[in-house]
Design a protein around this motif. Structure first.
Motif, mmCIF file in Angstrom:
data_model
loop_
_atom_site.group_PDB
_atom_site.id
_atom_site.type_symbol
_atom_site.label_atom_id
_atom_site.label_comp_id
_atom_site.label_asym_id
_atom_site.label_seq_id
_atom_site.Cartn_x
_atom_site.Cartn_y
_atom_site.Cartn_z
ATOM 1 N N ILE A 160 0.828 -1.214 0.000
ATOM 2 C CA ILE A 160 0.000 0.000 0.000
ATOM 3 C C ILE A 160 0.862 1.263 0.000
ATOM 4 O O ILE A 160 0.369 2.337 -0.290
ATOM 5 N N LEU A 161 2.158 1.121 0.327
ATOM 6 C CA LEU A 161 3.073 2.255 0.305
ATOM 7 C C LEU A 161 4.034 2.141 -0.876
ATOM 8 O O LEU A 161 4.368 1.036 -1.303
ATOM 9 N N THR A 162 4.486 3.263 -1.374
ATOM 10 C CA THR A 162 5.426 3.317 -2.482
ATOM 11 C C THR A 162 6.826 3.018 -1.955
ATOM 12 O O THR A 162 7.405 3.843 -1.246
ATOM 13 N N PRO A 163 7.404 1.850 -2.266
ATOM 14 C CA PRO A 163 8.631 1.397 -1.608
ATOM 15 C C PRO A 163 9.829 2.336 -1.697
ATOM 16 O O PRO A 163 10.533 2.519 -0.721
ATOM 17 N N ASP A 164 10.065 2.931 -2.852
ATOM 18 C CA ASP A 164 11.278 3.729 -3.011
ATOM 19 C C ASP A 164 11.169 5.132 -2.407
ATOM 20 O O ASP A 164 12.093 5.924 -2.508
ATOM 21 N N ARG A 165 10.090 5.449 -1.753
ATOM 22 C CA ARG A 165 9.897 6.763 -1.156
ATOM 23 C C ARG A 165 10.170 6.768 0.356
ATOM 24 O O ARG A 165 10.037 7.792 1.004
ATOM 25 N N TYR A 166 10.552 5.623 0.913
ATOM 26 C CA TYR A 166 10.746 5.491 2.360
ATOM 27 C C TYR A 166 12.134 4.948 2.671
ATOM 28 O O TYR A 166 12.651 4.106 1.944
ATOM 29 N N ALA A 167 12.693 5.407 3.767
ATOM 30 C CA ALA A 167 13.956 4.851 4.253
ATOM 31 C C ALA A 167 13.735 3.420 4.714
ATOM 32 O O ALA A 167 14.614 2.569 4.575
ATOM 33 N N ASP A 168 12.544 3.155 5.259
ATOM 34 C CA ASP A 168 12.213 1.821 5.758
ATOM 35 C C ASP A 168 10.706 1.686 5.795
ATOM 36 O O ASP A 168 10.000 2.661 6.078
ATOM 37 N N ILE A 169 10.210 0.496 5.508
ATOM 38 C CA ILE A 169 8.792 0.178 5.682
ATOM 39 C C ILE A 169 8.725 -1.034 6.594
ATOM 40 O O ILE A 169 9.289 -2.091 6.284
#
Length: 181
Positions: A160-169
């Protein structure tokens, strides 16, 4: 102002957490009218943390909420993530049409910096229990996204989150919290 609070359990604190269960619930009962969502994260049946999303007057009240909590005071938790949050769905977990049980439930926590991401509600809103951006105390800086979601598995929840936009999920098993009915 809405706030996201995630208390992460200290290893070996399950017995102490259990001993303080009534104190924890009694403390949270004082915030029942302002609660947007609540519940433990789990590893199997063992609690690993506690999520509370609550509407409070200001950051000072939010810090008091997080750090006066009985489990925190007794040392159950190893750390606390406390951020302003925006209730993008405009509802509480009790309004989730999927109910309290059935299916896998997850906390999805994306920590980021830079340009804001995932501000719009994802298309499959029916499976979202709570969703919104994590913000600085003054509400002007995006710091990530937090969601509670029903999903087939952890990979589906993470998507549900855009992976490359976060330091960590992070994805944690989660369940509806509160006193048993």
């Amino acid at each position: 102002m809405e706030f996201f609070c995630y208390h992460r359990d200290r290893p070996g604190s399950v017995a102490l957490r259990h001993d303080l269960l009534e104190e924890h619930w009694s403390y949270m009962d004082r915030y029942a009218k302002t609660m947007i969502a609540r519940g433990p994260t789990l590893d199997g049946d063992a609690p690993t943390g506690s999520v509370h999303i609550v509407d409070l007057p200001d950051p000072v009240a939010a810090r008091a909420f997080a750090f006066d909590e009985p489990n925190y005071q007794a040392g159950v938790y190893r750390n606390v993530l406390l951020r302003r949050w925006r209730n993008t769905l405009g509802r509480t977990m009790w309004d989730f049409t999927g109910g309290r049980t059935g299916g896998n439930r997850y906390l999805v926590l994306g920590l980021g910096t830079g340009q804001a991401a995932d501000l719009a509600v994802p298309p499959d809103q029916d499976e979202l229990i709570a969703y919104g951006p994590l913000l600085s105390d003054d509400g002007t800086t995006w710091l990530g996204t937090a969601a509670l979601v029903r999903a087939l598995d952890t990979d589906t929840a993470r998507a549900i989150l855009t992976p490359d936009r976060y330091a960590d999920i992070e994805v944690h098993n989660w369940q509806f919290g509160g006193r048993p009915s």
